[in-house]
Design an enzyme around this catalytic site. Structure first.
Site, PDB file in Angstrom:
ATOM      1  N   ARG A  54      -0.830  -9.250  13.192  1.00 40.10           N
ATOM      2  CA  ARG A  54      -1.369  -8.302  12.197  1.00 40.10           C
ATOM      3  C   ARG A  54      -2.142  -9.034  11.110  1.00 40.10           C
ATOM      4  O   ARG A  54      -3.179  -8.558  10.651  1.00 40.10           O
ATOM      5  CB  ARG A  54      -0.220  -7.500  11.573  1.00 40.10           C
ATOM      6  CG  ARG A  54       0.314  -6.428  12.506  1.00 40.10           C
ATOM      7  CD  ARG A  54       1.699  -5.974  12.114  1.00 40.10           C
ATOM      8  NE  ARG A  54       1.764  -5.250  10.885  1.00 40.10           N
ATOM      9  CZ  ARG A  54       2.867  -5.149  10.129  1.00 40.10           C
ATOM     10  NH1 ARG A  54       3.986  -5.734  10.507  1.00 40.10           N
ATOM     11  NH2 ARG A  54       2.838  -4.463   9.024  1.00 40.10           N
TER      12      ARG A  54
ATOM     13  N   ARG B 267      11.770  -6.026   4.936  1.00 40.12           N
ATOM     14  CA  ARG B 267      11.576  -4.575   4.965  1.00 40.12           C
ATOM     15  C   ARG B 267      12.541  -3.907   5.943  1.00 40.12           C
ATOM     16  O   ARG B 267      12.788  -4.406   7.044  1.00 40.12           O
ATOM     17  CB  ARG B 267      10.145  -4.232   5.368  1.00 40.12           C
ATOM     18  CG  ARG B 267       9.990  -2.716   5.536  1.00 40.12           C
ATOM     19  CD  ARG B 267       8.592  -2.239   5.527  1.00 40.12           C
ATOM     20  NE  ARG B 267       7.759  -2.913   6.489  1.00 40.12           N
ATOM     21  CZ  ARG B 267       6.442  -2.803   6.509  1.00 40.12           C
ATOM     22  NH1 ARG B 267       5.836  -2.074   5.602  1.00 40.12           N
ATOM     23  NH2 ARG B 267       5.738  -3.436   7.412  1.00 40.12           N
TER      24      ARG B 267
ATOM     25  N   LYS C  77       0.839  -1.222   0.000  1.00 42.52           N
ATOM     26  CA  LYS C  77       0.000   0.000   0.000  1.00 42.52           C
ATOM     27  C   LYS C  77       0.864   1.259   0.000  1.00 42.52           C
ATOM     28  O   LYS C  77       0.668   2.165  -0.813  1.00 42.52           O
ATOM     29  CB  LYS C  77      -0.929   0.018   1.231  1.00 42.52           C
ATOM     30  CG  LYS C  77      -1.848  -1.191   1.311  1.00 42.52           C
ATOM     31  CD  LYS C  77      -2.757  -1.134   2.526  1.00 42.52           C
ATOM     32  CE  LYS C  77      -2.061  -1.268   3.869  1.00 42.52           C
ATOM     33  NZ  LYS C  77      -1.368  -2.550   4.088  1.00 42.52           N
TER      34      LYS C  77
ATOM     35  N   ARG D 105      11.197  -2.516  11.330  1.00 41.86           N
ATOM     36  CA  ARG D 105      10.044  -1.936  12.023  1.00 41.86           C
ATOM     37  C   ARG D 105       9.653  -2.856  13.173  1.00 41.86           C
ATOM     38  O   ARG D 105       9.562  -4.065  12.981  1.00 41.86           O
ATOM     39  CB  ARG D 105       8.873  -1.810  11.030  1.00 41.86           C
ATOM     40  CG  ARG D 105       8.200  -0.466  11.053  1.00 41.86           C
ATOM     41  CD  ARG D 105       7.248  -0.320   9.905  1.00 41.86           C
ATOM     42  NE  ARG D 105       5.958  -0.932  10.167  1.00 41.86           N
ATOM     43  CZ  ARG D 105       4.917  -0.799   9.371  1.00 41.86           C
ATOM     44  NH1 ARG D 105       5.014  -0.091   8.266  1.00 41.86           N
ATOM     45  NH2 ARG D 105       3.766  -1.364   9.654  1.00 41.86           N
TER      46      ARG D 105
ATOM     47  N   ARG E 140      -9.942   0.463   8.430  1.00 43.43           N
ATOM     48  CA  ARG E 140      -9.454  -0.890   8.684  1.00 43.43           C
ATOM     49  C   ARG E 140     -10.507  -1.760   9.340  1.00 43.43           C
ATOM     50  O   ARG E 140     -10.242  -2.926   9.626  1.00 43.43           O
ATOM     51  CB  ARG E 140      -8.265  -0.810   9.631  1.00 43.43           C
ATOM     52  CG  ARG E 140      -6.945  -0.826   8.934  1.00 43.43           C
ATOM     53  CD  ARG E 140      -5.925  -0.758  10.014  1.00 43.43           C
ATOM     54  NE  ARG E 140      -4.735  -1.460   9.685  1.00 43.43           N
ATOM     55  CZ  ARG E 140      -3.700  -0.885   9.092  1.00 43.43           C
ATOM     56  NH1 ARG E 140      -3.762   0.347   8.695  1.00 43.43           N
ATOM     57  NH2 ARG E 140      -2.610  -1.583   8.884  1.00 43.43           N
TER      58      ARG E 140
HETATM   59  P1  AP5 Z   1       4.819  -1.645   1.930  1.00 40.01           P
HETATM   60  O1  AP5 Z   1       4.539  -0.790   0.753  1.00 40.01           O
HETATM   61  O2  AP5 Z   1       5.462  -1.042   3.119  1.00 40.01           O
HETATM   62  O3  AP5 Z   1       3.500  -2.427   2.345  1.00 40.01           O
HETATM   63  P2  AP5 Z   1       2.227  -1.905   3.128  1.00 40.01           P
HETATM   64  O4  AP5 Z   1       1.046  -2.578   2.543  1.00 40.01           O
HETATM   65  O5  AP5 Z   1       2.211  -0.404   3.194  1.00 40.01           O
HETATM   66  O6  AP5 Z   1       2.553  -2.558   4.531  1.00 40.01           O
HETATM   67  P3  AP5 Z   1       2.459  -2.046   6.014  1.00 40.01           P
HETATM   68  O7  AP5 Z   1       3.123  -3.130   6.816  1.00 40.01           O
HETATM   69  O8  AP5 Z   1       2.990  -0.653   6.171  1.00 40.01           O
HETATM   70  O9  AP5 Z   1       0.930  -2.054   6.229  1.00 40.01           O
HETATM   71  P4  AP5 Z   1       0.183  -2.215   7.534  1.00 40.01           P
HETATM   72  O10 AP5 Z   1      -1.192  -2.025   7.038  1.00 40.01           O
HETATM   73  O11 AP5 Z   1       0.416  -3.424   8.330  1.00 40.01           O
HETATM   74  O12 AP5 Z   1       0.835  -1.070   8.446  1.00 40.01           O
HETATM   75  P5  AP5 Z   1       0.439   0.436   8.738  1.00 40.01           P
HETATM   76  O13 AP5 Z   1       1.672   1.216   8.739  1.00 40.01           O
HETATM   77  O14 AP5 Z   1      -0.712   0.897   7.936  1.00 40.01           O
HETATM   78  O15 AP5 Z   1       5.693  -2.881   1.413  1.00 40.01           O
HETATM   79  C1  AP5 Z   1       6.203  -3.850   2.319  1.00 40.01           C
HETATM   80  C2  AP5 Z   1       7.627  -4.256   1.885  1.00 40.01           C
HETATM   81  O16 AP5 Z   1       7.581  -4.911   0.617  1.00 40.01           O
HETATM   82  C3  AP5 Z   1       8.575  -3.070   1.702  1.00 40.01           C
HETATM   83  O17 AP5 Z   1       9.842  -3.480   2.123  1.00 40.01           O
HETATM   84  C4  AP5 Z   1       8.569  -2.803   0.189  1.00 40.01           C
HETATM   85  O18 AP5 Z   1       9.785  -2.264  -0.212  1.00 40.01           O
HETATM   86  C5  AP5 Z   1       8.317  -4.205  -0.377  1.00 40.01           C
HETATM   87  N1  AP5 Z   1       7.467  -4.220  -1.557  1.00 40.01           N
HETATM   88  C6  AP5 Z   1       6.300  -3.538  -1.745  1.00 40.01           C
HETATM   89  N2  AP5 Z   1       5.752  -3.845  -2.933  1.00 40.01           N
HETATM   90  C7  AP5 Z   1       6.597  -4.747  -3.516  1.00 40.01           C
HETATM   91  C8  AP5 Z   1       6.567  -5.450  -4.762  1.00 40.01           C
HETATM   92  N3  AP5 Z   1       5.563  -5.310  -5.633  1.00 40.01           N
HETATM   93  N4  AP5 Z   1       7.564  -6.309  -5.032  1.00 40.01           N
HETATM   94  C9  AP5 Z   1       8.568  -6.493  -4.137  1.00 40.01           C
HETATM   95  N5  AP5 Z   1       8.668  -5.852  -2.952  1.00 40.01           N
HETATM   96  C10 AP5 Z   1       7.686  -4.985  -2.650  1.00 40.01           C
HETATM   97  O19 AP5 Z   1      -0.113   0.302  10.255  1.00 40.01           O
HETATM   98  C11 AP5 Z   1       0.733  -0.041  11.312  1.00 40.01           C
HETATM   99  C12 AP5 Z   1      -0.066  -0.158  12.591  1.00 40.01           C
HETATM  100  O20 AP5 Z   1      -0.672   1.112  12.928  1.00 40.01           O
HETATM  101  C13 AP5 Z   1      -1.244  -1.143  12.573  1.00 40.01           C
HETATM  102  O21 AP5 Z   1      -0.840  -2.472  12.841  1.00 40.01           O
HETATM  103  C14 AP5 Z   1      -2.134  -0.569  13.689  1.00 40.01           C
HETATM  104  O22 AP5 Z   1      -1.631  -0.876  14.967  1.00 40.01           O
HETATM  105  C15 AP5 Z   1      -1.975   0.928  13.492  1.00 40.01           C
HETATM  106  N6  AP5 Z   1      -2.980   1.491  12.575  1.00 40.01           N
HETATM  107  C16 AP5 Z   1      -2.728   2.123  11.396  1.00 40.01           C
HETATM  108  N7  AP5 Z   1      -3.866   2.513  10.801  1.00 40.01           N
HETATM  109  C17 AP5 Z   1      -4.869   2.132  11.636  1.00 40.01           C
HETATM  110  C18 AP5 Z   1      -6.290   2.230  11.573  1.00 40.01           C
HETATM  111  N8  AP5 Z   1      -6.910   2.810  10.522  1.00 40.01           N
HETATM  112  N9  AP5 Z   1      -7.012   1.710  12.597  1.00 40.01           N
HETATM  113  C19 AP5 Z   1      -6.409   1.142  13.658  1.00 40.01           C
HETATM  114  N10 AP5 Z   1      -5.079   0.999  13.779  1.00 40.01           N
HETATM  115  C20 AP5 Z   1      -4.303   1.490  12.759  1.00 40.01           C
END
Ligand code: AP5
Length: 233
Positions: free
Chosen positions: A181, A137, A23, A170, A98
C-alpha cells in the site's frame, strides 16, 4: 457535456494522505462539527466484501493485496453513491481520488453537476508514524469503527464501544500488504499533492501529532476554505 444546474450545489472536500495518515479519524470528527457526510471508498469496499456482493467479490483480491481497484470501477462506485443524495452540508471524500486519472474523472463528475470542490486536506506524516498507526489499528468487523491499541483504545479491551463486537486486525494491515500500500501510494497517489497544489486547492496539514491537535489544524483550514466556497470563490 450536459450539465444539470437545477440541482443543489454540492460542496466537496477531499482527504488525501498515505495509508494510516488519519484520513478516516479526522473525517469522522469533521463531519460531526460541520454536518458533512463522509464517503469512505475503502469502507464501502470493505462493506461490499463483508456482504459478499458482486462488487465485494470483484474487489476482494485488490483490497487484500493492498493494490488499487481499477479507476473505472471506483469512479462508478462513487458516482452511484453520490447519485443517492444524503449529502448533508457537503461531502468528504475519504480515499478518493487515488490516481491522477481518478482526479480527472472527479473533475468531469463535478463539472457535469455544477458541484464544487472546496479544498483538499492533505494529511502529511512520516513513514515511521504510519507504521506505528497501522501496526496498532483494530477495527470492528460489524460496524466499521476504528481503534488503536495505544492511542485510541476501546473502553473494554478488544471490544467495540459502539456495538460490542470483537475487534480484529484489518486484513490489509498485514506487514506485506502495508508495504504494498505504501509503494502504491508513493507511485500512484502522491502525485495528487502536486495536482491539487497547482489548482490552489491543497491544505497541507502536519498530521504527526495527537489526533486532537491534528483535528484543530484541519478544522481551521476547512473553516477558512468553507467561507470562501460559500462566497462562491
Ligand atoms: P485512520 O484514520 O484509519 O487512517 P487512514 O488514513 O484512514 O488509513 P487507511 O488505512 O484507512 O487508509 P487507506 O487509504 O490505506 O485505506 P482505505 O480504507 O481508504 O488511522 C489509522 C490508525 O491510526 C487508527 O488506528 C487510528 O486510530 C490511529 N490514528 C489516527 N490518527 C492518529 C493520531 N493523530 N495519533 C495517533 N493515532 C492516530 O482503502 C483500503 C483499500 O481499498 C485500498 O488499499 C484499495 O485497495 C481500495 N480502495 C479504496 N479507495 C480506492 C480508490 N479510490 N481507488 C482504488 N482503490 C481504492
Amino acid at each position: 457535456m450536459a450539465t444539470d444546474r437545477s440541482e443543489k450545489k454540492l460542496m466537496i472536500w477531499i482527504f488525501l494522505g498515505a495509508p494510516g495518515a488519519g484520513k478516516g479519524t479526522q473525517a469522522e470528527r469533521l463531519r460531526g462539527d460541520f454536518g458533512f457526510v463522509q464517503i469512505s471508498t475503502g469502507e464501502m469496499l470493505r462493506e461490499a466484501i463483508r456482504a459478499g456482493t458482486e462488487l465485494g467479490k470483484s474487489v476482494q483480491g485488490y483490497v487484500t493485496r493492498g493494490e488499487l481497484v481499477p479507476d473505472d470501477l471506483m469512479a462508478a462506485v462513487l458516482q452511484e453513491r453520490l447519485a443517492q443524495g444524503n449529502t448533508g452540508n457537503g461531502v468528504i471524500l475519504d480515499g478518493f481520488p487515488r490516481t491522477v486519472r481518478q482526479a480527472e474523472m472527479l473533475e468531469e463528475i463535478l463539472a457535469r453537476h455544477c458541484w464544487q470542490l472546496c479544498g483538499v486536506v492533505y494529511l502529511d506524516t512520516s513513514e515511521e508514524v504510519i507504521l506505528q498507526r497501522l501496526g496498532g489499528r483494530r477495527i470492528c468487523p460489524r460496524c466499521g469503527a476504528n481503534y488503536h491499541v495505544v492511542t485510541m483504545p476501546p473502553k473494554v479491551e478488544g471490544r467495540c464501544d459502539r456495538c460490542g463486537a470483537e475487534l480484529v486486525v484489518r486484513p490489509d494491515d498485514a506487514p506485506e500488504a502495508v508495504r504494498k500500500r505504501l509503494e502504491v501510494y508513493r507511485k500512484q497517489t502522491e502525485p495528487l499533492v502536486t495536482f491539487y497544489s497547482q489548482r490552489g486547492l491543497l491544505e497541507r496539514i502536519n498530521a504527526s501529532g495527537e489526533a486532537e491537535e491534528v483535528y484543530q489544524a484541519v478544522k481551521a483550514a476547512v473553516a477558512r476554505r468553507w467561507q470562501r466556497c460559500l462566497a462562491g470563490g
